[in-house]
Design a protein around this motif. Structure first.
Motif, PDB file in Angstrom:
ATOM      1  N   LEU A   1      80.341  71.638   4.623  1.00 12.48           N
ATOM      2  CA  LEU A   1      80.905  72.036   3.340  1.00 12.48           C
ATOM      3  C   LEU A   1      80.655  73.533   3.192  1.00 12.48           C
ATOM      4  O   LEU A   1      79.515  73.959   3.012  1.00 12.48           O
TER       5      LEU A   1
ATOM      6  N   TRP B   1      80.387  74.649  -3.373  1.00 14.51           N
ATOM      7  CA  TRP B   1      80.758  74.156  -2.059  1.00 14.51           C
ATOM      8  C   TRP B   1      82.123  73.501  -2.150  1.00 14.51           C
ATOM      9  O   TRP B   1      82.405  72.755  -3.083  1.00 14.51           O
TER      10      TRP B   1
ATOM     11  N   MET C   1      84.849  70.907  -1.091  1.00 15.33           N
ATOM     12  CA  MET C   1      85.014  69.582  -0.503  1.00 15.33           C
ATOM     13  C   MET C   1      86.327  69.545   0.275  1.00 15.33           C
ATOM     14  O   MET C   1      87.209  70.377   0.048  1.00 15.33           O
TER      15      MET C   1
ATOM     16  N   ALA D   1      76.188  68.213  -3.708  1.00 14.17           N
ATOM     17  CA  ALA D   1      76.967  68.586  -2.525  1.00 14.17           C
ATOM     18  C   ALA D   1      76.347  67.999  -1.261  1.00 14.17           C
ATOM     19  O   ALA D   1      77.063  67.509  -0.382  1.00 14.17           O
TER      20      ALA D   1
ATOM     21  N   GLU E   1      77.112  64.275  -1.173  1.00 12.50           N
ATOM     22  CA  GLU E   1      78.514  64.034  -0.824  1.00 12.50           C
ATOM     23  C   GLU E   1      78.747  64.270   0.668  1.00 12.50           C
ATOM     24  O   GLU E   1      79.493  63.530   1.311  1.00 12.50           O
ATOM     25  N   ALA E   2      78.110  65.293   1.236  1.00 11.02           N
ATOM     26  CA  ALA E   2      78.236  65.549   2.670  1.00 11.02           C
ATOM     27  C   ALA E   2      77.656  64.387   3.474  1.00 11.02           C
ATOM     28  O   ALA E   2      78.239  63.964   4.476  1.00 11.02           O
TER      29      ALA E   2
ATOM     30  N   LEU F   1      80.158  61.476   3.205  1.00  9.16           N
ATOM     31  CA  LEU F   1      81.314  61.697   4.065  1.00  9.16           C
ATOM     32  C   LEU F   1      80.963  61.466   5.532  1.00  9.16           C
ATOM     33  O   LEU F   1      81.732  60.866   6.284  1.00  9.16           O
TER      34      LEU F   1
END
Length: 52
Positions: free
Chosen positions: A15, A24, A26, A38, A41-42, A45
């Motif tokens: 990111l 960051w 997305m 962030a 979320e990384a 993913l």
């Protein structure tokens, strides 16, 4: 991250940090300004990616 504005890298997910948008970026183009969110979320993913 060594600096607060470094890119977040988890597995094969990166990111990038945008100095213009102060967050960051997305993959869908949205911006996350909270570094912990962030990072989470990384990680989410990265866990959904399957490589054959």
């Amino acid at each position: 991250m060594k600096k607060p504005d470094d890119h977040i890298i988890v597995g094969i997910i990166t990111l990038p940090y945008s100095h213009i948008l102060n967050g960051w970026v997305m993959p869908d183009g949205s911006i996350i300004t909270n570094p912990i969110k962030a990072q989470n979320e990384a990680e989410r993913l990265n866990s959904t990616i399957t490589i054959n």
